[in-house]
Motif scaffolding. Structure first.
Motif, PDB file in Angstrom:
ATOM      1  N   ASP A 151       0.825  -1.214   0.000  1.00 43.71           N
ATOM      2  CA  ASP A 151       0.000   0.000   0.000  1.00 43.71           C
ATOM      3  C   ASP A 151       0.857   1.260   0.000  1.00 43.71           C
ATOM      4  N   GLU A 152       2.136   1.135  -0.315  1.00 39.97           N
ATOM      5  CA  GLU A 152       3.045   2.273  -0.284  1.00 39.97           C
ATOM      6  C   GLU A 152       2.936   3.116  -1.551  1.00 39.97           C
ATOM      7  N   ALA A 153       2.652   4.412  -1.376  1.00 43.95           N
ATOM      8  CA  ALA A 153       2.710   5.402  -2.461  1.00 43.95           C
ATOM      9  C   ALA A 153       1.923   4.970  -3.689  1.00 43.95           C
ATOM     10  N   ILE A 154       0.688   4.535  -3.481  1.00 39.86           N
ATOM     11  CA  ILE A 154      -0.137   4.088  -4.610  1.00 39.86           C
ATOM     12  C   ILE A 154      -0.855   5.246  -5.285  1.00 39.86           C
ATOM     13  N   GLY A 155      -0.589   6.460  -4.823  1.00 38.63           N
ATOM     14  CA  GLY A 155      -1.231   7.637  -5.414  1.00 38.63           C
ATOM     15  C   GLY A 155      -2.505   8.003  -4.691  1.00 38.63           C
ATOM     16  N   VAL A 156      -3.354   7.017  -4.463  1.00 34.06           N
ATOM     17  CA  VAL A 156      -4.595   7.224  -3.701  1.00 34.06           C
ATOM     18  C   VAL A 156      -4.345   6.603  -2.316  1.00 34.06           C
ATOM     19  N   ASP A 157      -3.510   7.251  -1.538  1.00 35.87           N
ATOM     20  CA  ASP A 157      -2.764   6.646  -0.439  1.00 35.87           C
ATOM     21  C   ASP A 157      -3.543   5.707   0.466  1.00 35.87           C
ATOM     22  N   ASN A 158      -4.621   6.214   1.084  1.00 37.22           N
ATOM     23  CA  ASN A 158      -5.323   5.371   2.059  1.00 37.22           C
ATOM     24  C   ASN A 158      -6.671   4.876   1.539  1.00 37.22           C
ATOM     25  N   ASP A 159      -6.734   4.637   0.243  1.00 32.63           N
ATOM     26  CA  ASP A 159      -7.885   3.942  -0.350  1.00 32.63           C
ATOM     27  C   ASP A 159      -8.085   2.630   0.411  1.00 32.63           C
ATOM     28  N   PRO A 160      -9.218   2.446   1.072  1.00 28.77           N
ATOM     29  CA  PRO A 160      -9.386   1.268   1.935  1.00 28.77           C
ATOM     30  C   PRO A 160      -9.366  -0.068   1.210  1.00 28.77           C
ATOM     31  N   SER A 161      -9.480  -0.076  -0.120  1.00 26.04           N
ATOM     32  CA  SER A 161      -9.393  -1.346  -0.837  1.00 26.04           C
ATOM     33  C   SER A 161      -7.953  -1.853  -0.898  1.00 26.04           C
ATOM     34  N   THR A 162      -6.987  -0.985  -0.565  1.00 27.82           N
ATOM     35  CA  THR A 162      -5.568  -1.378  -0.568  1.00 27.82           C
ATOM     36  C   THR A 162      -4.884  -1.094   0.765  1.00 27.82           C
ATOM     37  N   PHE A 163      -5.271  -0.011   1.416  1.00 26.02           N
ATOM     38  CA  PHE A 163      -4.609   0.475   2.625  1.00 26.02           C
ATOM     39  C   PHE A 163      -4.629  -0.578   3.737  1.00 26.02           C
ATOM     40  N   TYR A 164      -3.440  -0.929   4.240  1.00 22.98           N
ATOM     41  CA  TYR A 164      -3.279  -1.902   5.333  1.00 22.98           C
ATOM     42  C   TYR A 164      -3.830  -3.284   4.992  1.00 22.98           C
TER      43      TYR A 164
ATOM     44  N   SER B 172     -17.306   7.493  -0.224  1.00 22.26           N
ATOM     45  CA  SER B 172     -18.663   7.818   0.188  1.00 22.26           C
ATOM     46  C   SER B 172     -18.744   7.977   1.701  1.00 22.26           C
ATOM     47  N   PRO B 173     -19.462   8.993   2.190  1.00 19.30           N
ATOM     48  CA  PRO B 173     -19.647   9.143   3.637  1.00 19.30           C
ATOM     49  C   PRO B 173     -20.508   8.038   4.235  1.00 19.30           C
ATOM     50  N   LEU B 174     -21.114   7.220   3.399  1.00 19.94           N
ATOM     51  CA  LEU B 174     -21.864   6.076   3.899  1.00 19.94           C
ATOM     52  C   LEU B 174     -20.942   4.941   4.334  1.00 19.94           C
ATOM     53  N   GLU B 175     -19.666   5.037   3.972  1.00 13.57           N
ATOM     54  CA  GLU B 175     -18.687   4.046   4.416  1.00 13.57           C
ATOM     55  C   GLU B 175     -18.186   4.410   5.814  1.00 13.57           C
ATOM     56  N   LYS B 176     -17.969   3.406   6.643  1.00 13.26           N
ATOM     57  CA  LYS B 176     -17.509   3.658   8.005  1.00 13.26           C
ATOM     58  C   LYS B 176     -16.099   4.247   8.053  1.00 13.26           C
ATOM     59  N   MET B 177     -15.338   4.070   6.970  1.00 13.57           N
ATOM     60  CA  MET B 177     -13.961   4.577   6.946  1.00 13.57           C
ATOM     61  C   MET B 177     -13.894   6.045   6.552  1.00 13.57           C
ATOM     62  N   TYR B 178     -15.015   6.656   6.239  1.00 12.99           N
ATOM     63  CA  TYR B 178     -15.043   8.053   5.789  1.00 12.99           C
ATOM     64  C   TYR B 178     -14.352   8.944   6.814  1.00 12.99           C
ATOM     65  N   ASN B 179     -13.400   9.766   6.316  1.00  8.62           N
ATOM     66  CA  ASN B 179     -12.603  10.578   7.231  1.00  8.62           C
ATOM     67  C   ASN B 179     -11.996  11.726   6.427  1.00  8.62           C
ATOM     68  N   VAL B 180     -12.290  12.965   6.800  1.00 10.26           N
ATOM     69  CA  VAL B 180     -11.770  14.112   6.045  1.00 10.26           C
ATOM     70  C   VAL B 180     -10.710  14.886   6.831  1.00 10.26           C
ATOM     71  N   HIS B 181     -10.144  14.282   7.864  1.00 11.48           N
ATOM     72  CA  HIS B 181      -9.095  14.946   8.619  1.00 11.48           C
ATOM     73  C   HIS B 181      -7.877  15.206   7.741  1.00 11.48           C
ATOM     74  N   ALA B 182      -7.164  16.295   8.034  1.00 12.70           N
ATOM     75  CA  ALA B 182      -5.930  16.592   7.314  1.00 12.70           C
ATOM     76  C   ALA B 182      -4.890  15.518   7.600  1.00 12.70           C
ATOM     77  N   SER B 183      -4.237  15.066   6.557  1.00 12.54           N
ATOM     78  CA  SER B 183      -3.200  14.055   6.708  1.00 12.54           C
ATOM     79  C   SER B 183      -2.244  14.168   5.531  1.00 12.54           C
ATOM     80  N   GLY B 184      -0.935  14.105   5.819  1.00  7.08           N
ATOM     81  CA  GLY B 184       0.050  14.210   4.761  1.00  7.08           C
ATOM     82  C   GLY B 184       0.827  12.945   4.501  1.00  7.08           C
ATOM     83  N   ASN B 185       0.815  12.018   5.437  1.00 11.63           N
ATOM     84  CA  ASN B 185       1.512  10.757   5.243  1.00 11.63           C
ATOM     85  C   ASN B 185       0.777   9.659   6.001  1.00 11.63           C
ATOM     86  N   PRO B 186      -0.226   9.032   5.376  1.00 12.77           N
ATOM     87  CA  PRO B 186      -0.609   9.156   3.978  1.00 12.77           C
ATOM     88  C   PRO B 186      -1.470  10.398   3.726  1.00 12.77           C
TER      89      PRO B 186
END
Length: 460
Positions: A200-213, A357-371
């Motif tokens: 899941d490193e540097a995939i461009g869409v960093d914390n996309d839950p389909s790949t992240f972790y 989608s905000p209907l997903e439980k992972m929805y999160n708009v907090h500022a983050s730079g890495n990822p």
């Protein structure tokens, strides 16, 4: 007393409340913010130019902002180049266009300079980066991610703007083939024919839950496969320009096969959307009968699994990439737009397309730079790629809506802060991070030109 306090708070907070809303989508506002975007972008255009030096032996394009000041990034430079050509089309002289060419080609040539027979090319290169050999001492190129499949597309974009002249690329075309063939040979799932991220490193869409972790090698990303489909088509085009016709045919065949595989495995007939898939399944194996009693039952032998992946029904924006890549059938595109683009509870926000989608439980708009945060905020490259898919399939009104929202979002950012940011809150358009970010944000000009019925530059 309570009434007086309420009036006082309303008066004091009212300006803030106004600032916390997207401007109304009226013709007057569209015209105002379109002009504002053009004024600032024309003035700031050369802020993305970087001269050669250190590990970067050719001039190149950088994303802008202090965080990305002197670095070459893979898909960033590609999309920035598309925006740059729109600026030059609208406001550049022939001298400007010739000057830009060395920066454009340099993005590709710097990356290929870090390539080799094994095909591995880094995702980003800093000016003080170590040599390729030093890099490979600390990473396994077969088990780590590399440059996203946008390098051939970037080269093809430049070659097309040069009327098919690919001679500047001839000496490095083998290295480019090795890069694409590394994806074909070592990052493709045999059973499904789909490409996957190693990590899941540097995939461009960093914390996309389909790949992240997720487990390594398990994500058959629709984002990656859409890019790969267009990359194979770009390779066929480049080979043709170099009169390598047999090689061109081979890449055309690979592209056709991939399109079929994506349609087969990533389209969900239930949700009418394209999804990433989970490849992390246990193998189907014959029973080992050593040491077992006669008549003993073996697990699952009556009906082992007969599917090769599982749909990941996560409402991630990249499902729209099937339209951008023109993988979706016209019927599928119609359903995607009807069900998903128009859904204001899911993707469709006042500032554009929510990345999750905000209907997903992972929805999160907090500022983050890495990822970087891709679990809800609006990114301008997303708005642009979805817009392009809409245009390609003839959804003019929807494309107009998204273009106008993007103009209002960025025009207001210029108006208030004199600069753009990396990503934005979906509901009120407030900037979240990295003031001074340019990069693919400048694609707003391409969208504005389309709105005006003027010539507009698009990717290969």
């Amino acid at each position: 007393m309570k009434k007086q306090l309420l009036v006082f708070l309303t008066i004091c907070c009212f300006p803030f409340m106004l600032n916390a809303q997207m401007p109304e989508r009226t013709p007057e506002n569209i015209a105002k913010y379109k002009a504002l975007c053009r004024t600032h972008i024309y003035k700031d255009m050369k802020g993305m130019y970087r001269e050669a030096g250190g590990a970067l032996i050719f001039p190149f394009l950088a994303p802008g902002s202090n965080q990305y000041l002197d670095m070459l990034w893979d898909w960033d430079s590609w999309l920035s180049n598309i925006a740059l050509r729109q600026i030059l089309l609208e406001n550049g002289t022939e001298k400007d266009k010739q000057e830009a060419l060395k920066y454009e080609q340099g993005c590709v040539l710097n990356s290929l300079h870090y390539g080799g027979m094994d095909g591995w090319i880094p995702i980003w290169i800093e000016r003080n980066a170590p040599s390729r050999e030093e890099m490979l001492k600390t990473r396994n190129p077969w088990k780590s991610n590399m440059h996203k499949p946008t390098l051939a597309q970037h080269a093809a974009f430049i070659v097309r703007n040069m009327n098919g002249d690919a001679e500047w690329l001839r000496d490095d075309f083998y290295t480019l083939q090795a890069f694409v063939c590394k994806y074909l040979n070592f990052h493709r799932h045999k059973a499904t024919g789909l490409f996957y991220w190693e990590t899941d490193e540097a995939i461009g869409v960093d914390n996309d839950p389909s790949t992240f972790y997720r487990p390594q090698g398990s994500s058959g990303s629709i984002f990656l496969n859409a890019l790969m489909y267009r990359e194979l088509q770009a390779m066929a085009y480049l080979a043709g320009c170099l009169n390598l016709d047999d090689i061109a045919v081979s890449f055309e065949k690979e592209a056709a096969v991939l399109k079929e595989k994506v349609q087969e495995h990533c389209w969900d007939p239930r949700d009418r959307f394209y999804y990433s898939v989970d490849l992390n399944l246990l193998p189907v194996e014959k029973p080992d009968i050593k040491g077992l009693h006669p008549g003993q039952l073996f697990l699952h032998v009556g009906q082992p699994r007969d599917y090769d992946c599982l749909i990941q029904r996560l409402s991630v924006w990249s499902g729209f990439m099937a339209m951008w890549a023109e993988i979706a059938t016209p019927e599928q595109a119609k359903e995607i737009v009807r069900i998903h683009f128009h859904d204001t509870c899911s993707f469709n926000a006042p500032a554009g397309i929510r990345t999750l989608s905000p209907l997903e439980k992972m929805y999160n708009v907090h500022a983050s730079g890495n990822p970087s945060s891709w679990q809800g905020p609006v990114w301008i490259n997303v708005n642009y790629l979805v817009f392009r898919g809409l245009v390609k399939y003839g959804f003019t009104e929807e494309a107009r809506e998204l273009a106008e929202k993007t103009i209002l979002l960025l025009g207001r950012d210029y108006e208030r802060f004199g600069a753009l940011h990396e990503y934005y809150l979906p509901d009120n358009g407030e900037p979240v991070l990295n003031k001074g970010f340019q990069n693919w944000n400048l694609l707003v000009l391409n969208m504005a030109a389309w709105l005006d019925g003027k010539p507009f530059v698009c990717e290969f």
